[in-house]
Design a protein around this motif. Structure first.
Motif, PDB file in Angstrom:
ATOM      1  N   GLU A 136       0.707   3.485   9.413  1.00 24.77           N
ATOM      2  CA  GLU A 136       1.332   3.933   8.163  1.00 24.77           C
ATOM      3  C   GLU A 136       2.106   5.237   8.317  1.00 24.77           C
ATOM      4  OE1 GLU A 136      -2.584   6.144   6.204  1.00 24.77           O
ATOM      5  OE2 GLU A 136      -2.083   4.109   5.625  1.00 24.77           O
ATOM      6  N   VAL A 137       1.630   6.136   9.182  1.00 23.45           N
ATOM      7  CA  VAL A 137       2.297   7.435   9.326  1.00 23.45           C
ATOM      8  C   VAL A 137       3.716   7.253   9.862  1.00 23.45           C
ATOM      9  CG1 VAL A 137       2.251   9.665  10.487  1.00 23.45           C
ATOM     10  CG2 VAL A 137       0.125   8.674   9.623  1.00 23.45           C
ATOM     11  N   LEU A 138       3.859   6.474  10.937  1.00 26.24           N
ATOM     12  CA  LEU A 138       5.191   6.248  11.495  1.00 26.24           C
ATOM     13  C   LEU A 138       6.041   5.391  10.565  1.00 26.24           C
ATOM     14  CD1 LEU A 138       4.435   5.695  15.291  1.00 26.24           C
ATOM     15  CD2 LEU A 138       5.685   7.582  14.246  1.00 26.24           C
ATOM     16  N   ALA A 139       5.434   4.433   9.888  1.00 29.53           N
ATOM     17  CA  ALA A 139       6.200   3.580   8.978  1.00 29.53           C
ATOM     18  C   ALA A 139       6.817   4.408   7.854  1.00 29.53           C
ATOM     19  CB  ALA A 139       5.303   2.481   8.405  1.00 29.53           C
ATOM     20  N   ARG A 140       6.116   5.423   7.418  1.00 30.59           N
ATOM     21  CA  ARG A 140       6.647   6.277   6.351  1.00 30.59           C
ATOM     22  C   ARG A 140       7.789   7.162   6.851  1.00 30.59           C
ATOM     23  NH1 ARG A 140       1.055   6.804   4.362  1.00 30.59           N
ATOM     24  NH2 ARG A 140       0.914   5.478   2.526  1.00 30.59           N
ATOM     25  N   VAL A 159      10.254   3.538  10.273  1.00 32.28           N
ATOM     26  CA  VAL A 159      10.257   2.492  11.299  1.00 32.28           C
ATOM     27  C   VAL A 159       9.312   1.372  10.876  1.00 32.28           C
ATOM     28  CG1 VAL A 159      10.718   4.130  13.158  1.00 32.28           C
ATOM     29  CG2 VAL A 159       8.361   3.443  12.675  1.00 32.28           C
ATOM     30  N   VAL A 160       9.572   0.169  11.390  1.00 33.07           N
ATOM     31  CA  VAL A 160       8.613  -0.923  11.257  1.00 33.07           C
ATOM     32  C   VAL A 160       7.679  -0.803  12.454  1.00 33.07           C
ATOM     33  CG1 VAL A 160       8.274  -3.421  11.246  1.00 33.07           C
ATOM     34  CG2 VAL A 160      10.260  -2.426  10.080  1.00 33.07           C
ATOM     35  N   LEU A 161       6.400  -0.618  12.179  1.00 32.04           N
ATOM     36  CA  LEU A 161       5.427  -0.425  13.253  1.00 32.04           C
ATOM     37  C   LEU A 161       4.645  -1.722  13.460  1.00 32.04           C
ATOM     38  CD1 LEU A 161       2.464   0.422  14.422  1.00 32.04           C
ATOM     39  CD2 LEU A 161       4.411   1.793  15.168  1.00 32.04           C
ATOM     40  N   GLU A 179       0.834  -1.194   0.000  1.00 31.15           N
ATOM     41  CA  GLU A 179       0.000   0.000   0.000  1.00 31.15           C
ATOM     42  C   GLU A 179       0.874   1.252   0.000  1.00 31.15           C
ATOM     43  OE1 GLU A 179      -2.532  -0.287   3.393  1.00 31.15           O
ATOM     44  OE2 GLU A 179      -3.521  -2.118   2.701  1.00 31.15           O
ATOM     45  N   GLN A 180       0.931   1.912  -1.119  1.00 34.88           N
ATOM     46  CA  GLN A 180       1.646   3.188  -1.241  1.00 34.88           C
ATOM     47  C   GLN A 180       3.071   3.101  -0.697  1.00 34.88           C
ATOM     48  OE1 GLN A 180      -0.951   6.015   0.679  1.00 34.88           O
ATOM     49  NE2 GLN A 180      -2.326   6.115  -1.066  1.00 34.88           N
ATOM     50  N   GLY A 181       3.784   2.086  -1.122  1.00 32.11           N
ATOM     51  CA  GLY A 181       5.184   1.955  -0.755  1.00 32.11           C
ATOM     52  C   GLY A 181       5.442   1.202   0.535  1.00 32.11           C
ATOM     53  N   LEU A 182       4.409   0.826   1.246  1.00 25.84           N
ATOM     54  CA  LEU A 182       4.558   0.063   2.484  1.00 25.84           C
ATOM     55  C   LEU A 182       4.011  -1.350   2.279  1.00 25.84           C
ATOM     56  CD1 LEU A 182       3.229   2.648   5.099  1.00 25.84           C
ATOM     57  CD2 LEU A 182       5.619   2.221   4.485  1.00 25.84           C
ATOM     58  N   ASN A 199      -0.519  -6.452  13.913  1.00 27.57           N
ATOM     59  CA  ASN A 199      -0.461  -5.848  12.577  1.00 27.57           C
ATOM     60  C   ASN A 199       0.936  -5.284  12.367  1.00 27.57           C
ATOM     61  OD1 ASN A 199      -3.569  -5.900  12.453  1.00 27.57           O
ATOM     62  ND2 ASN A 199      -3.158  -4.578  14.202  1.00 27.57           N
ATOM     63  N   VAL A 200       1.394  -5.314  11.128  1.00 29.86           N
ATOM     64  CA  VAL A 200       2.740  -4.820  10.813  1.00 29.86           C
ATOM     65  C   VAL A 200       2.690  -3.907   9.597  1.00 29.86           C
ATOM     66  CG1 VAL A 200       5.090  -5.458  10.147  1.00 29.86           C
ATOM     67  CG2 VAL A 200       3.813  -6.920  11.735  1.00 29.86           C
ATOM     68  N   TRP A 201       3.313  -2.749   9.725  1.00 32.12           N
ATOM     69  CA  TRP A 201       3.543  -1.847   8.590  1.00 32.12           C
ATOM     70  C   TRP A 201       5.055  -1.727   8.432  1.00 32.12           C
ATOM     71  CZ3 TRP A 201      -0.315  -1.280  12.100  1.00 32.12           C
ATOM     72  CH2 TRP A 201      -1.608  -1.009  11.632  1.00 32.12           C
ATOM     73  N   THR A 202       5.581  -2.072   7.280  1.00 35.10           N
ATOM     74  CA  THR A 202       7.034  -1.999   7.102  1.00 35.10           C
ATOM     75  C   THR A 202       7.396  -1.286   5.799  1.00 35.10           C
ATOM     76  OG1 THR A 202       9.071  -3.292   6.795  1.00 35.10           O
ATOM     77  CG2 THR A 202       7.018  -4.337   6.119  1.00 35.10           C
ATOM     78  N   PRO A 203       8.375  -0.372   5.859  1.00 35.08           N
ATOM     79  CA  PRO A 203       8.858   0.294   4.651  1.00 35.08           C
ATOM     80  C   PRO A 203      10.025  -0.462   4.010  1.00 35.08           C
ATOM     81  CG  PRO A 203       9.824   1.345   6.551  1.00 35.08           C
ATOM     82  CD  PRO A 203       8.942   0.240   7.083  1.00 35.08           C
TER      83      PRO A 203
END
Length: 204
Positions: free
Chosen positions: A185-189, A192-194, A83-86, A149-153
């Protein structure tokens, strides 16, 4: 280190994070409807280590997934979304459902699954008082709610990116990782891996 220190201020009782105190003199103020659990220091650390280990074992393979959103974790294959680079994984079980004979017991390992499990939706929020934003239905609730849940860049498994484990607030009475303002997503961008985790709240 900061995330680990914050986790150590809680005690896991079958996925129910309750505030703890080293004092037994009754001067610890409980939030309404919350059961305070007094346990020895060593026992508290052991239970917390079990929860941290369970979360780490599930989340670690997801952190460097990169553009390929399908990864192998200990329980099987897991497919997230780009999703949008993440790369995002929602509703990933980090413990067996704490229901039936497992209610109020130490967390058990999540069961393995066959095939590819989709991780594109938040799990139901833990049982609590129903609430919803104006014009919206209240989110689904279930005792089976120990998911992360995981958001990773990260673009590759070799990326060196700091990891932040985040626990939502709510006075131990309400809250969920699916609340829109809690999206990682905000912090991942910001690099960081959230990882956000759920825990039982309210009367259970």
């Amino acid at each position: 280190d900061r995330a680990v220190k914050s986790l150590r201020s809680y005690v896991a009782v079958a996925g129910h994070m309750s505030p703890v105190s080293n004092s037994t003199e009754g001067n610890f103020e409980e939030p309404l409807g919350v059961r305070t659990v007094y346990v020895p220091e060593k026992e508290r650390e052991l239970k917390m280590k079990r929860v941290l280990l369970a979360i780490a074992m599930v989340a670690a393979p997801l952190m460097g997934a990169g553009a390929n959103s399908t990864v192998k974790v200990e329980q099987g294959l897991l497919k997230g979304r780009v999703e949008q680079g993440l790369t995002v994984y929602r509703g990933v079980p980090f413990a067996a459902p704490p229901v039936g004979d497992l209610r109020w017991r130490a967390p058990k390992q999540a069961a393995k699954w066959d095939g590819v499990r989709n991780a594109d939706k938040f799990a139901p929020q833990c049982v609590q008082g129903a609430f919803a934003s104006p014009g919206q239905e209240a989110p689904a609730m279930s005792e089976d709610c120990l998911y992360l849940n995981v958001w990773t860049p990260a673009k590759s498994a070799s990326a060196h990116i700091p990891v932040l484990v985040w626990i939502f607030g709510g006075g131990f009475n309400a809250g969920a990782t699916s609340v829109p303002t809690y999206s990682g997503e905000v912090l991942a961008r910001k690099g960081v891996v959230l990882v956000s985790i759920a825990y039982r709240v309210g009367p259970i």
